[in-house]
Write an enzyme that holds these catalytic residues in place. Structure first.
Site, PDB file in Angstrom:
ATOM      1  N   HIS A   1      -1.932  -3.401   2.539  1.00  0.00           N
ATOM      2  CA  HIS A   1      -1.200  -3.735   3.766  1.00  0.00           C
ATOM      3  C   HIS A   1      -0.469  -5.012   2.989  1.00  0.00           C
ATOM      4  CE1 HIS A   1      -2.987  -0.674   5.777  1.00  0.00           C
ATOM      5  NE2 HIS A   1      -3.996  -1.204   5.864  1.00  0.00           N
TER       6      HIS A   1
ATOM      7  N   GLU B   1      -7.611  -6.905   8.034  1.00  0.00           N
ATOM      8  CA  GLU B   1      -8.464  -6.123   9.090  1.00  0.00           C
ATOM      9  C   GLU B   1      -9.813  -6.221   8.685  1.00  0.00           C
ATOM     10  OE1 GLU B   1      -8.075  -1.790   8.226  1.00  0.00           O
ATOM     11  OE2 GLU B   1      -6.723  -2.591   6.833  1.00  0.00           O
TER      12      GLU B   1
ATOM     13  N   HIS C   1      -7.594  -0.288  -0.541  1.00  0.00           N
ATOM     14  CA  HIS C   1      -8.896   0.126   0.122  1.00  0.00           C
ATOM     15  C   HIS C   1      -8.447   1.671   0.793  1.00  0.00           C
ATOM     16  CE1 HIS C   1      -6.131  -1.644   3.363  1.00  0.00           C
ATOM     17  NE2 HIS C   1      -6.783  -0.790   4.282  1.00  0.00           N
TER      18      HIS C   1
ATOM     19  N   ARG D   1       0.934   3.587   1.122  1.00  0.00           N
ATOM     20  CA  ARG D   1       0.152   4.325   0.241  1.00  0.00           C
ATOM     21  C   ARG D   1       0.333   4.253  -1.384  1.00  0.00           C
ATOM     22  NH1 ARG D   1       2.405   8.440   3.754  1.00  0.00           N
ATOM     23  NH2 ARG D   1       1.557   8.201   5.790  1.00  0.00           N
TER      24      ARG D   1
END
Length: 333
Positions: free
Chosen positions: A103, A120, A178, A198
């Site tokens: 991200h 996150e 991740h 992705r």
């Protein structure tokens, strides 16, 4: 604002990697066999949460922010984020592997998407035997150029893979590649963002026989290298919140409840979110009581003072924000 324990209607997301645990064991109402995510509290555009209980039932999250501003979000959060809810609170069920992804940080996300970035954290609620996650590159000598040519034969030499167990917690800053592996149930706290690049999707195909799109060029720009795996080392204690993650975007602690427990949040200039990751508890604010079961989430408005908990045995994640740099967080108008 009349404060009470506020619940929201879960927003369920079908995913190619999703399963049935959220509907079967966490009371998410769906007949789908592929529910991957339950968005518990969301301010993401076109995915705005709706209150499901009490005085404000039927109002949206955005309605509450516009009506009550600092009483709801906290004055510091209003200064930092305006009328944008700054977090996205989720539960995830990975029946199969999620794509390996990355991200953008705030700077890149603002430039390319006029959005917040996505830092996150994960708390592992359940895992099947030998379940694994992808966390970062194998080592910092690996060039991000390898993201151009990932396949089944070389994937294990590119990414760092770790086995997980219930109770593990990982901090995943923007820029770290991740993936949640198969057989893992996760509570996730993140910035309000739905931007994912992705880099590898395990060569699988969707129900139309097509592979999902990859975003390799953007992923290479977003990817950063980190010296640690971001795992939290902690020892849980009864009725005492233990810090898991403390970053500029959110602060998360965990505590185990047994019996009656009262906490004073009058000095916390923020809403507080509770995610129940084990057991069941009662939460009372201003003589208003709600039960919270495993897999449920409750928000306490910022103008609350005492919060009373009662449980025969539950574990809760406690989440709030302490804004540190208001100007840097505002999106372009």
């Amino acid at each position: 604002m009349r404060a009470y324990p506020i619940k929201f209607k879960p927003i369920l997301k079908e995913k190619i990697w999703g399963g049935e645990k959220l509907s079967q064991f966490m009371n998410k109402n769906s007949d789908s066999k592929h529910i991957g995510e339950s968005w518990e509290i969301s301010g993401v555009q076109d995915n705005i949460s709706i209150v499901s209980n009490g005085l404000y039932k039927g109002k949206s999250l955005n309605d509450l922010i516009k009506l009550f501003k600092g009483d709801f979000l906290g004055e510091g959060n209003i200064s930092a984020f305006g009328e944008n809810f700054p977090l996205l609170i989720k539960f995830l069920d990975a029946k199969t592997n999620l794509s390996v992804q990355v991200h953008p940080d705030d700077t890149m996300a603002k430039e390319h998407h006029n959005s917040y970035g996505k830092t996150e954290m994960w708390y592992i609620m359940e895992n099947e035997k030998d379940a694994e996650i992808v966390l970062g590159l194998k080592n910092n000598k690996i060039s991000t150029e390898v993201l151009d040519n990932i396949n089944a034969s070389n994937v294990n030499s590119i990414f760092n893979v770790e086995k997980v167990k219930q109770g593990d917690c990982y901090f995943i800053p923007a820029g770290k590649v991740h993936a949640i592996g198969a057989g893992i149930l996760v509570a996730e706290i993140q910035q309000t963002s739905d931007i994912t690049y992705r880099v590898y999707d395990w060569d699988r195909k969707d129900d139309k026989g097509e592979q999902r799109e990859l975003h390799t060029d953007m992923a290479k720009k977003a990817t950063k290298k980190f010296s640690t795996n971001g795992k939290s080392n902690y020892k849980i204690k009864k009725d005492k919140p233990i810090n898991l993650v403390d970053c500029e975007f959110f602060t998360t602690s965990i505590f185990k409840l047994k019996g009656l427990h009262k906490r004073d949040y009058s000095k916390v200039d923020s809403f507080v979110v509770f995610m129940c990751v084990e057991g069941v508890a009662e939460i009372t604010v201003n003589n208003n009581t709600e039960f919270i079961f495993k897999g449920e989430t409750i928000l306490i408005p910022a103008n609350s003072k005492d919060v009373i908990f009662n449980s025969q045995g539950a574990k809760m994640l406690e989440v709030f924000i302490e804004p540190k740099d208001a100007e840097s967080k505002k999106l372009a108008s």
